[in-house]
Motif scaffolding. Structure first.
Motif, PDB file in Angstrom:
ATOM      1  N   ALA A 254       0.861  -1.191   0.000  1.00 41.35           N
ATOM      2  CA  ALA A 254       0.000   0.000   0.000  1.00 41.35           C
ATOM      3  C   ALA A 254       0.892   1.234   0.000  1.00 41.35           C
ATOM      4  CB  ALA A 254      -0.893  -0.018   1.240  1.00 41.35           C
ATOM      5  N   GLY A 255       0.451   2.273  -0.680  1.00 39.69           N
ATOM      6  CA  GLY A 255       1.211   3.526  -0.688  1.00 39.69           C
ATOM      7  C   GLY A 255       2.252   3.599  -1.790  1.00 39.69           C
ATOM      8  N   PRO A 257       3.809   4.634  -4.918  1.00 40.16           N
ATOM      9  CA  PRO A 257       3.357   5.811  -5.674  1.00 40.16           C
ATOM     10  C   PRO A 257       3.275   5.595  -7.186  1.00 40.16           C
ATOM     11  CG  PRO A 257       5.666   6.042  -5.110  1.00 40.16           C
ATOM     12  CD  PRO A 257       5.214   4.744  -4.504  1.00 40.16           C
ATOM     13  N   ALA A 259       1.679   3.629 -10.418  1.00 40.56           N
ATOM     14  CA  ALA A 259       0.546   2.797 -10.853  1.00 40.56           C
ATOM     15  C   ALA A 259       1.093   1.604 -11.646  1.00 40.56           C
ATOM     16  CB  ALA A 259      -0.392   3.624 -11.716  1.00 40.56           C
ATOM     17  N   PRO A 296      -0.715  10.297  -7.534  1.00 40.20           N
ATOM     18  CA  PRO A 296      -1.166   9.549  -6.350  1.00 40.20           C
ATOM     19  C   PRO A 296      -2.547   8.897  -6.556  1.00 40.20           C
ATOM     20  CG  PRO A 296      -0.298  11.700  -5.720  1.00 40.20           C
ATOM     21  CD  PRO A 296      -0.354  11.690  -7.218  1.00 40.20           C
ATOM     22  N   ALA A 297      -3.460   9.634  -7.214  1.00 43.06           N
ATOM     23  CA  ALA A 297      -4.814   9.085  -7.417  1.00 43.06           C
ATOM     24  C   ALA A 297      -4.768   7.907  -8.377  1.00 43.06           C
ATOM     25  CB  ALA A 297      -5.741  10.175  -7.946  1.00 43.06           C
ATOM     26  N   ALA A 299      -2.211   5.888  -8.924  1.00 44.03           N
ATOM     27  CA  ALA A 299      -1.564   4.757  -8.243  1.00 44.03           C
ATOM     28  C   ALA A 299      -2.567   4.070  -7.309  1.00 44.03           C
ATOM     29  CB  ALA A 299      -0.345   5.235  -7.461  1.00 44.03           C
ATOM     30  N   ARG A 300      -3.344   4.874  -6.605  1.00 49.32           N
ATOM     31  CA  ARG A 300      -4.354   4.315  -5.685  1.00 49.32           C
ATOM     32  C   ARG A 300      -5.400   3.523  -6.459  1.00 49.32           C
ATOM     33  NH1 ARG A 300      -4.355   8.874  -2.876  1.00 49.32           N
ATOM     34  NH2 ARG A 300      -6.159   9.691  -3.982  1.00 49.32           N
ATOM     35  N   TRP A 301      -5.867   4.103  -7.559  1.00 45.15           N
ATOM     36  CA  TRP A 301      -6.881   3.420  -8.370  1.00 45.15           C
ATOM     37  C   TRP A 301      -6.348   2.056  -8.842  1.00 45.15           C
ATOM     38  CZ3 TRP A 301      -6.122   2.026 -13.544  1.00 45.15           C
ATOM     39  CH2 TRP A 301      -7.223   1.360 -14.119  1.00 45.15           C
ATOM     40  N   ARG A 303      -3.960   0.179  -7.654  1.00 47.79           N
ATOM     41  CA  ARG A 303      -3.760  -0.809  -6.595  1.00 47.79           C
ATOM     42  C   ARG A 303      -5.112  -1.350  -6.099  1.00 47.79           C
ATOM     43  NH1 ARG A 303      -3.393  -1.791  -1.270  1.00 47.79           N
ATOM     44  NH2 ARG A 303      -1.847  -3.375  -0.679  1.00 47.79           N
ATOM     45  N   GLU A 304      -6.095  -0.456  -5.964  1.00 52.97           N
ATOM     46  CA  GLU A 304      -7.422  -0.942  -5.539  1.00 52.97           C
ATOM     47  C   GLU A 304      -7.997  -1.909  -6.570  1.00 52.97           C
ATOM     48  OE1 GLU A 304      -9.590   2.663  -4.795  1.00 52.97           O
ATOM     49  OE2 GLU A 304      -8.424   3.045  -2.967  1.00 52.97           O
TER      50      GLU A 304
END
Ligand SMILES: Cc1cc2nc3c(=O)[nH]c(=O)nc-3n(C[C@H](O)[C@H](O)[C@H](O)COP(=O)(O)OP(=O)(O)OC[C@H]3O[C@@H](n4cnc5c(N)ncnc54)[C@H](O)[C@@H]3O)c2cc1C
Length: 382
Positions: A254-255, A257, A259, A296-297, A299-301, A303-304
């Motif tokens: 998690a985290g 950075p 994608a 950041p957004a 990368a988060r997308w 990973r989710e």
């Protein structure tokens, strides 16, 4: 973040190139840079898939890759032969290469650009050049060991012969009526054109070792037995991961950075190692994201999305444990023969990774093809 900074996709293979194509088409407002270390996009692969593996809304993208299409396909085991009225397709990477060159503005891609380091806000090329980015996507494909993942392998050597198949409109995706060596073994026969046939000797094996010369000799024998010998046009090899279990948090902390797309992000079918359908699906999804693709957004997308995919693959990991842990290597063919008793649409949903709850129950029903005690231990295992 400067508005002119691009989204940088590292790796112009299957996943990176498809995402770049869709982003160029649907989000021309977002600058893009596709970096590929090779001298062409997609390498030298044949990617095969069922119609049902790809989302209907991507039909135009798939059609632009000019797939070879067989309206039916066949499987064969010592105990049963079955023809399924489900279309199978293959795309050669040369079509992806041509499409990228035709569709992306010249300033949006670079070939022979090997990336040494990926950062949250840019990449460093092997020669030291540093490129700033609004977001970085790692689409470098398989990078050796996948940390945290417990894997087995689907491996193969394929040779394309100048030859004519007896049934040019039928793909044989599994002919396992063969001596079973090194796990579950089958031959795959794709009539690519009236005068070209791809023959692959394939193994579901515990080991990633690939004795290319030995397997190539076996391919020649298998082709000769089927009257398909001829001039050899090309050869391809693959060692694809089959997911048994593991820790998704270790694979992709998690985290992080950066994608990810494609195999670099664990986006493959746990039981086949295939990723064509998922790569198309993710190209659709990424190009439909709202907003400005800030790193950041994004990368988060991604990973989710991977965590969701990991959950979706839970049942397949369980089946893989039965295949690799409950069945002796030379008995694994029984699991596949048993599976192929199912209705064609259920089988199609299996390959698409989109099983219903009824499918899941039905797949495990019937006389078990493996010893029951070993199956229970495998099911209860990690
Ligand atoms: C021979 C073969 C046949 C396969 N057949 C099928 C099939 O029939 N159906 C199916 O669904 N799947 C198939 N697969 C499995 C899987 O779909 C493919 O491996 C697929 O190409 C994976 O897509 P990807 O984008 O993750 O990686 P790749 O397509 O491998 O792309 C990664 C790209 O990144 C580039 N790259 C790597 N490192 C760097 C770097 N540092 N800097 C810049 N670029 C870099 C590479 O050159 C490559 O072009 C096959 C795999 C192989 C090897």
């Amino acid at each position: 973040m400067a508005a002119d900074l691009p989204v940088v996709i590292v790796g112009g293979g299957l996943a990176g190139a498809l995402a770049a194509l869709r982003l160029t088409q649907r989000r021309p407002d977002i600058p893009l840079l596709l970096l590929e270390s090779g001298d062409r996009f997609g390498g030298d692969h044949t990617w095969s898939f069922f119609d049902s593996d790809v989302p209907a809304q991507a039909a135009d993208l798939v059609a632009a890759l000019h797939p070879v299409r067989w309206p039916r396909h066949k499987v064969r085991f010592a105990s049963r032969t079955r023809e399924l009225p489900v279309a199978y397709n293959s795309v050669h990477s040369a079509a992806l290469d041509a499409l990228v060159r035709k569709s992306l503005p010249a300033a949006s891609y670079r070939l022979r650009a090997s990336v040494a380091q990926l950062h949250a806000d840019g990449v460093t090329l092997a020669g030291g050049e540093r490129l700033a980015a609004r977001a970085v996507i790692d689409a470098r494909g398989p990078q050796g060991a996948m940390p945290g993942l417990d894997l087995a392998w689907q491996k193969f050597v394929g040779i394309e012969f100048q030859a004519s198949a007896a049934e040019p409109d039928c793909a044989t995706i599994m002919d396992a009526d063969l001596p079973q060596l090194d796990g579950y073994r089958f031959v795959y026969v794709l009539p690519m054109a009236p005068d070209r046939v791809l023959v692959e000797d394939t193994y579901y094996s515990d080991s990633a070792d690939l004795a290319v010369d030995t397997l190539a000799e076996r391919v020649r024998s298998l082709a000769a037995e089927r009257g398909l010998s001829g001039v050899e046009l090309r050869q391809e090899t693959g060692v694809l991961p089959i997911l048994i279990g593991g820790d998704p948090q270790r694979f992709w902390p998690a985290g992080d950075p950066v994608a990810r797309l494609g195999l670099a992000g664990g986006f493959f079918h746990a039981t086949t190692g295939y990723s064509f359908g998922l790569a198309v699906e993710l190209a659709e999804e990424i190009s439909a994201l709202p907003g400005d693709f800030a790193g950041p957004a994004l990368a988060r997308w991604s990973r989710e999305r991977f965590i969701r995919h990991w959950r979706d693959m839970g049942y397949f990991r369980l089946l893989n444990r039965m295949l690799f842990r409950a069945a002796a290597p030379d008995q694994r063919h029984r699991v596949f023969a048993h599976f192929y008793r199912l209705p064609a649409q259920r089988i199609a949903r299996f390959y698409a990774g989109k099983l219903t709850w009824t499918d899941r129950v039905r797949i495990l029903s019937g006389k078990p093809p493996v010893p029951v005690g070993a199956a229970i231990r495998a099911l209860l295992g990690p």
